[in-house]
Design a protein around this motif. Structure first.
Motif, PDB file in Angstrom:
ATOM      1  N   GLY A 102       0.793  -1.220   0.000  1.00  0.00           N
ATOM      2  CA  GLY A 102       0.000   0.000   0.000  1.00  0.00           C
ATOM      3  C   GLY A 102       0.821   1.264   0.000  1.00  0.00           C
ATOM      4  O   GLY A 102       0.324   2.330   0.380  1.00  0.00           O
ATOM      5  N   ASP A 103       2.083   1.176  -0.448  1.00  0.00           N
ATOM      6  CA  ASP A 103       2.977   2.331  -0.340  1.00  0.00           C
ATOM      7  C   ASP A 103       2.922   3.254  -1.563  1.00  0.00           C
ATOM      8  O   ASP A 103       3.596   4.279  -1.589  1.00  0.00           O
ATOM      9  N   ARG A 104       2.079   2.897  -2.577  1.00  0.00           N
ATOM     10  CA  ARG A 104       1.984   3.746  -3.765  1.00  0.00           C
ATOM     11  C   ARG A 104       0.553   4.222  -4.005  1.00  0.00           C
ATOM     12  O   ARG A 104       0.178   4.555  -5.117  1.00  0.00           O
ATOM     13  N   ILE A 105      -0.216   4.250  -2.937  1.00  0.00           N
ATOM     14  CA  ILE A 105      -1.614   4.655  -3.052  1.00  0.00           C
ATOM     15  C   ILE A 105      -1.745   6.082  -3.562  1.00  0.00           C
ATOM     16  O   ILE A 105      -2.538   6.374  -4.469  1.00  0.00           O
ATOM     17  N   ASP A 106      -0.970   6.987  -2.999  1.00  0.00           N
ATOM     18  CA  ASP A 106      -1.061   8.388  -3.436  1.00  0.00           C
ATOM     19  C   ASP A 106      -0.664   8.538  -4.893  1.00  0.00           C
ATOM     20  O   ASP A 106      -1.278   9.317  -5.635  1.00  0.00           O
TER      21      ASP A 106
END
Length: 389
Positions: free
Chosen positions: A352-356
């Motif tokens: 979930g580290d590339r949601i933005d």
């Protein structure tokens, strides 16, 4: 209900052994074609040999271009465009599933222009002509065999984008359920999710008085819910595959759009996941759709309650209608899990580290919203992805 026009020019040839008719169908458009396919399955199953034999008997010559991957790549599209122009080919024949068909449609658009076909995917103009496309379907899922759509991924930047045009309706599509017998269970499950997603994108609409198409969509969803478990138990069940395959085509041939405006936010959001992480489109949709539903549930609770009761057989709780709707979502998640699909990003193996980043790309830096049922800006797309995580 909205005003509408409906036209679907794709000729469907359905049933056992129908791939043997491909030569006659192709010859009606060109005697020199591009034969486009994916990996080794079409070859290993003997389908490619049967297609070639039919083409040969009809006097059709072909140039081969294999190697289509899931989430089809722009680089291979460019190679197909080059071959069509160099060899003066007059039809693109796709032998495969949605990825092969989408790639074939992109080639068909690119073969008649002097600029990069990717321009269309970026919204820079629209096609005014295209080579005819034919299909021998092997995976019921994307519905591309009778739709106006194509989705392609550009390797640089991991951008996955779509084009819709009446010019790329396939001229004919050959559907033999026997071609599905060797599909791995995971591909069947992804196909079920893809079909369900096409139906739900249309179902969740703000347009009132669409009861007839509501019922058509509900019936098609219930067909997939009924047939997918049968195929888990017996992958060679011709009758179950017949129901499943035809439902997949009707889910996306635009008949069920009539008089209504669908949403499509979940598709746009999922394209960012599979564009970056190269997951199967159906697997990504199984993660995004429940999260989207939880995010927008209260926008039209009555529609979610109707869906839960009619499609998932949830008993209506008149004292807690939201609980009824949420039970529908829970049953949907349980159905996908029963087919072996994850319903969270973590379960999908996606961090979930590339949601933005995904939310930014989905909205082109918050320049536009996605979806019609509820219009989602960048912050709301990120919220959906966080629910999915």
């Amino acid at each position: 209900m909205q005003n509408f026009e409906f036209r679907n020019p794709t000729k469907i040839v359905f049933g056992r052994g129908t791939e043997n008719q491909v030569g006659a169908e192709a010859a009606a458009y060109s005697k020199r074609i591009l034969l486009h396919f994916g990996g080794g399955s079409a070859r290993a199953s003997g389908l490619l040999d049967r297609v070639k034999a039919s083409l040969r008997a009809a006097g059709v010559e072909w140039v081969e271009l294999g190697g289509v991957k899931p989430n089809p790549r722009l680089g291979l599209v460019h190679e197909g465009v080059r071959l069509c122009k160099q060899e003066k080919l007059g039809l693109v024949l796709a032998v495969g599933g949605g990825s092969v068909i989408d790639s074939a449609k992109a080639i068909a658009m690119g073969a008649v222009i002097d600029h990069d076909v990717w321009d269309f995917y970026l919204g820079r103009g629209a096609p005014t002509s295209a080579l005819p496309v034919g299909v021998v379907l092997t995976i019921p899922a994307a519905g591309s065999e009778a739709s106006t759509g194509t989705v392609v991924t550009k390797e640089e930047g991991a951008l996955k984008r779509a084009v819709n045009s009446d010019l790329i309706y396939p001229r004919f599509s050959i559907l033999n359920p026997e071609q599905c017998f060797s599909l791995p269970p995971f591909q069947m499950a992804c196909g079920a999710m893809d079909i369900m997603a096409h139906l739900m994108e249309r179902y969740f609409t703000n347009v009132p008085h669409v009861a007839f198409t509501d019922r058509l969509i509900e019936a098609t969803m219930k067909t997939i819910i009924a047939e997918a478990p049968k195929l888990q138990k017996n992958p060679k069940d011709y009758d179950a595959w017949s129901e499943f395959m035809w439902a997949g085509t009707l889910a996306h041939n635009n008949l069920l759009n009539t008089g209504r405006i669908g949403d499509w936010a979940s598709h746009d959001i999922e394209h960012e996941i599979s564009g970056i992480y190269d997951v199967a489109h159906g697997a990504g949709l199984a993660v995004v759709f429940p999260a989207w539903m939880k995010h927008v549930l209260r926008h039209d609770l009555d529609r979610f309650v109707q869906w839960a009761v009619r499609v998932w057989n949830v008993e209506l709780d008149i004292f807690d209608r939201e609980a009824t709707a949420r039970q529908g979502i829970a049953r949907m998640e349980a159905f996908y899990q029963s087919l072996g699909l994850a319903t969270t990003l973590d379960g999908l193996g996606v961090r979930g580290d590339r949601i933005d980043e995904m939310a930014d790309k989905c909205t082109d830096g918050d320049v536009h919203t996605v979806g019609n049922f509820v219009k989602l800006d960048r912050s709301e797309v990120a919220a959906v992805l966080r629910l999915a995580a």
